[in-house]
Each structure stands twice: as structure tokens, then as C-alpha cells.
Design an enzyme around this catalytic site. Structure first.
Site, mmCIF file in Angstrom:
data_model
loop_
_atom_site.group_PDB
_atom_site.id
_atom_site.type_symbol
_atom_site.label_atom_id
_atom_site.label_comp_id
_atom_site.label_asym_id
_atom_site.label_seq_id
_atom_site.Cartn_x
_atom_site.Cartn_y
_atom_site.Cartn_z
ATOM 1 N N GLU A 139 -1.519 -4.074 30.965
ATOM 2 C CA GLU A 139 -3.431 -4.833 31.366
ATOM 3 C C GLU A 139 -3.755 -4.284 32.229
ATOM 4 O O GLU A 139 -4.213 -6.207 32.214
ATOM 5 C CB GLU A 139 -2.821 -5.364 29.334
ATOM 6 C CG GLU A 139 -2.621 -5.460 28.909
ATOM 7 C CD GLU A 139 -2.879 -6.399 27.500
ATOM 8 O OE1 GLU A 139 -3.819 -7.063 27.382
ATOM 9 O OE2 GLU A 139 -2.897 -5.255 26.340
ATOM 10 N N GLU B 222 1.180 -1.286 22.277
ATOM 11 C CA GLU B 222 0.865 -2.415 21.380
ATOM 12 C C GLU B 222 0.103 -2.137 20.608
ATOM 13 O O GLU B 222 -0.969 -1.257 21.166
ATOM 14 C CB GLU B 222 0.209 -3.516 22.454
ATOM 15 C CG GLU B 222 1.580 -4.096 23.467
ATOM 16 C CD GLU B 222 0.955 -5.401 24.570
ATOM 17 O OE1 GLU B 222 -0.032 -6.164 23.245
ATOM 18 O OE2 GLU B 222 1.615 -5.620 25.585
HETATM 19 O O1 AHR Z 1 1.021 -9.157 22.346
HETATM 20 C C1 AHR Z 1 0.228 -10.432 22.933
HETATM 21 C C2 AHR Z 1 -1.148 -9.643 24.143
HETATM 22 O O2 AHR Z 1 -1.639 -8.717 23.500
HETATM 23 C C3 AHR Z 1 0.489 -9.338 24.955
HETATM 24 O O3 AHR Z 1 0.709 -10.438 25.813
HETATM 25 C C4 AHR Z 1 -0.552 -8.577 26.174
HETATM 26 O O4 AHR Z 1 -0.914 -7.390 26.457
HETATM 27 C C5 AHR Z 1 -1.884 -7.834 24.717
HETATM 28 O O5 AHR Z 1 -3.214 -8.685 25.636
#
Ligand code: AHR
Length: 482
Positions: free
Chosen positions: A180, A299
Site C-alpha cells: 500500500e 487483501e
Molecule cells: O489488513 C489490515 C491492514 O489493512 C493491512 O495492514 C494494510 O495493508 C491494510 O490497510
């Protein structure tokens, strides 16, 4: 409250084994372990727990992870990775330093590190996917970690791995070039141009160490980012030739939304994937490249972001509970729908990771020293991962829609997979209606006699309750010779 006598939502679907989206890549059923809250400590790793093995791996959790069917596990973050020194998590446990984790305002003991993770993945039957720190660190440390993991021996870092007990290389293929990096909250956040150049340099150097690696460039943290689209374009202008996948993260928060509005979120994922693919292909066309990038949705999940309490991280604590969301049946339906969406993009989504695996916004929860259990979101993931085989079939349900903030949403969401070898068909269905059951009529005449047992007249009829999901595997007649 659903009305018992409500007319079912009528949906029709025609399936034909000749019309496919693409092969089912088992990597679509990945998950994610971050050094965050109790995901690692008292989650997958708890020395002294009654079920723990000699390495501290909780076998009750491992059993559930295998049952879930997670195929790839991303590690060690997430935001955590952007301040992580991988060397801290190697070598004798007693020598490992305690550090400040800036991302989650926590104390990191480093009792669990890369070697433990790769060993744990082997136990879980999952492929490791490692994320690199391109926040506080850079190309040299990335190359060092790759040498430590994948070089057979005879060099300083590969011999160090051998000294640490791993004679054979870890052979890690999937690597995320940071996490990110578009987000201002990220430690070491960069502009798209800076990050694109760094990703390109790092990727080139990594391929010199091991040309077999598959590299993921950071795309957007979510589709609502002001830079969504332009970030990918700028980054890929620089590293298109040197990476294989571009990431996309997508979380959906039910708070303050009606159920139909929340379930409409799957449409956002659908469009976000299309937008990332279009952007990547646009860059590819400008570069006159024949190569096509895949998307790594590394994610995704339902996350009650609004429940985040900053007081939980006011003190520097070691592995305190964070983001331990409890899910209900609506959340499980959303997870099913997001998986249907990912499968429908099987031609361009190469990796997907349910974030996260244990305790932190996770399908599996644990008590320290106590039991481990499945959340509601466990079942759709486990059933869909177990059923999806062969190729994803083109499936366009004909069904009424409802209006939402993201557009018109079909009341029934569906996909199907067909495994030519075993002759097995699997349908994954979601009813988004809050007050009506659904009846889905599936035309399977194109399968000939293979489904004669379940659909004598070439028609399957499947019923769903309001706001529910189902995986249906119609019995197929044994294939000649099987
Ligand atoms: O999964 C929780 C968080 O969400 C992670 O650390 C990050 O990559 C995202 O913003």
C-alpha cells in the site's frame, strides 16, 4: 423480516462447458498473516499452548487452516512490513531484538520470523508469499532477503539460512514489492513516480538473484483512493516490463449501510478489477508490450473499519487484541459474493488473499491458551475453495436488479466451475434479496447425459433463502474409464 409467503426471485442461467472465462487458479484462495494484533502471536503461534508442536505452531489452528483450504499465505504485512527488518526474525530466538512496530504502535518480539513462517506454510499446505519492506528500506534489503531465502548455498546469506537450520532453499516464488505505498498512512509512503522507479529497480535486481520470482507491484489500497487509476498508470509506466502482477486491496464495511447497499459492494470489487485491468492494458498498449499483467487482490474482506478504537493502541503493547471483528450471516453472504466476483475474473486475477487468516478480521478465531473456532465467513470460503476446479464457466444470470449507490445490482449473483477431467460441475450462488427467497433455474443441456442423474430434463432448480449463499455440486455420472 422475510415474509414466509413471499414470491421467490426468479433467476435463470445457461451453462455450457464450451464457454469459459479461464482456468481456476488455486491461488485465488489465498489468505494473509500479518504481525498485527493476535494474528501471529496466540493465533498461529503460541509456544506452550496445549495443541502447540515443538516449534510453537498451534495444531488446532493448523487443522482449521487446512480445512479452510488456504492455498497461498501472504506475510508479514500489511502495514507492518513497511518498517520491518527481516534479519530480526532469523537466528536463535534468544538473540532476536524487541522492536517498535510503528504501523500498529506495538512491541514486536520477533519470536516468529521468515523461517518459522515458511515452515508453518509447509505444515498448512500453503505457498508462502512474502512482502518486502520498500518503506523504510529498499532494493538492497529486498535482494538480501531473496538471497537468504532462495539461493542454495555458498554465499554469506544463503549460508546463514543453512546455519539457521534450513539446508534447502525456501524457494519462495511470490513477492510483493512493498505494501500500500499509495497510502499516506504507510511508513515510507511515496509518490507514484518514486515508487514506480523503486519497484522497477528492485524487480530488476531481484531477477538477477532468482529469475523465477513472480513480482507484485503495489496498486491502490482501495478504489476510493483519490489516486485510484492514476497511481497504477504512473507506477506501471515504470515497472510494467519487470513485474507480473499489480495489487488491489478491497475491504467492505457494513457499518451504517442497509443490507442491500452493503451487498452491492461486490459490484465495486467487480468494477475495481476491471479498472485495474484496463489501466494495466492501456500501459501495456502504450509500451507496445505483448505481456499482460495479472491482478493480485492480495487483501480483501469484510472489515468493520468504523469499530477501530485508537485507544487500543494508545500504549506500546505486545500482541494485544486488535481488529477482532465478529462476523454474522450477512457478512458470510458478502464473502461468498466477493469470491464469486473473483472467480468471474479468473482470466485476469492471478492471486487473491482473504485478509486476514486468524483473529484479525479473520475466518478463524482463537483464545490464548484456549480453543480455536470458525467464524461465519469460514464456510463460504472453505466450500467454494473445495468446489472450484477446472475452468470458470461464463455465467450471466437473468434476474431482476435493485438500485444502489454503485449502480444496478442483480438480486442473484452466480458463477460456476467445470472440471473436464472429473466431469464435476459446481455452482456458487448468492441471493441478495432481504425479504424473498430465490429460485434459480439452470439450463445444463449442453452437458449432455453427464448430468442426467441430477437434471433429467437438462434443468437444475436451486432454491436459496433470503440473504444467503449456496455451493451446489450436482452429481455427475461417472465418466467412462473413471
Ligand atoms: O489488513 C489490515 C491492514 O489493512 C493491512 O495492514 C494494510 O495493508 C491494510 O490497510
Amino acid at each position: 423480516m422475510p415474509r414466509a409467503d413471499a414470491d421467490p426471485v426468479a433467476a435463470t442461467l445457461t451453462l455450457d462447458p464450451a464457454f469459459t472465462v479461464g482456468p481456476v487458479d488455486s491461488r485465488l484462495f489465498g489468505s494473509f498473516v500479518e504481525h498485527l494484533g493476535r494474528c501471529v502471536y496466540t493465533g498461529i503461534f503460541e509456544p506452550g499452548h496445549p495443541s502447540a508442536d515443538e516449534r510453537g505452531f498451534r495444531s488446532d489452528v493448523l487443522d482449521l487452516v487446512r480445512e479452510l483450504g488456504a492455498t497461498v499465505v501472504r506475510y508479514p504485512g500489511g502495514n507492518f512490513v513497511s518498517g520491518y527488518r527481516w534479519e530480526d526474525g532469523t537466528g536463535r530466538a534468544a538473540d532476536r531484538p524487541r522492536r517498535l512496530d510503528l504501523a500498529w504502535h506495538a512491541i514486536e518480539s520477533n519470536a516468529f520470523g521468515t523461517g518459522e513462517f515458511v515452515d508453518w506454510c509447509r505444515e498448512a499446505g500453503a505457498e508462502p508469499m512474502l512482502a518486502l519492506n520498500l518503506g523504510t528500506r529498499g532494493m538492497q534489503e529486498a535482494v538480501d532477503l531473496l538471497e537468504y531465502c532462495n539461493h542454495p548455498g555458498g554465499t554469506r546469506l544463503s549460508d546463514l539460512r543453512r546455519e539457521h537450520g534450513a539446508a534447502e532453499p525456501y524457494d519462495v516464488r511470490l513477492w510483493c514489492l512493498g505494501n500500500e505505498m499509495d497510502g499516506p498512512w504507510q511508513v515510507g509512503h511515496r509518490s507514484a513516480a518514486e515508487y514506480g522507479a523503486l519497484a522497477a529497480r528492485t524487480a530488476r535486481a531481484m531477477r538477477l538473484v532468482d529469475p523465477r520470482v513472480e513480482l507484485v507491484a503495489c496498486g491502490s489500497s482501495h478504489s476510493g483512493m483519490p489516486t485510484f487509476g492514476s497511481w497504477e498508470a504512473t507506477v506501471l509506466e515504470q515497472c510494467y516490463d519487470t513485474v507480473d502482477l499489480v495489487s488491489l486491496h478491497s475491504y467492505y464495511d457494513p457499518t451504517g449501510k442497509s443490507v442491500p447497499e452493503f451487498l452491492a459492494g461486490a459490484l465495486d470489487l467487480d468494477r475495481s478489477i476491471d479498472a485495474v485491468v484496463a489501466t494495466a492494458d492501456h500501459v501495456g498498449a502504450r509500451l507496445r508490450s505483448r505481456k499482460r499483467l495479472q491482478v493480485s487482490v492480495d487483501e480483501w474482506n469484510v472489515w468493520y473499519v468504523s469499530r477501530w478504537d485508537p485507544a487500543a493502541v494508545a500504549e506500546w503493547r505486545e500482541a494485544g487484541p486488535l481488529l477482532e471483528d465478529t462476523y454474522d450471516d450477512v457478512d458470510a453472504t458478502m464473502v461468498a459474493s466477493l469470491l464469486v466476483t473473483l472467480l468471474r475474473h479468473a482470466d485476469r486475477v492471478g492471486v487473491a488473499c482473504l485478509a486476514q487468516l486468524v483473529n484479525v478480521i479473520a475466518p478463524i478465531r482463537t483464545e490464548p491458551g484456549g480453543r480455536a473456532w470458525r467464524q461465519t465467513t469460514f464456510a463460504p470460503f472453505a466450500q467454494i475453495a473445495a468446489a472450484a476446479r477446472g475452468s470458470v464457466l461464463r455465467a450471466e444470470p437473468r434476474v431482476a436488479t435493485y438500485e444502489s449507490e454503485v449502480g444496478d445490482v442483480p438480486l442473484v449473483d452466480a458463477t460456476a466451475t467445470y472440471d473436464e477431467e472429473s466431469g464435476e460441475l459446481a455452482l456458487m450462488l448468492v441471493n441478495r434479496s432481504v425479504d424473498r427467497p430465490a429460485r434459480v433455474r439452470v439450463d445444463v443441456r449442453a452437458f449432455g447425459d453427464a448430468l442426467a442423474g441430477s437434471a433429467p430434463d437438462g434443468l437444475l432448480e436451486i432454491d436459496l433463502d433470503p440473504v444467503s449463499w449456496r455451493v451446489v455440486r450436482p452429481a455427475t455420472d461417472p465418466r467412462p474409464g473413471s
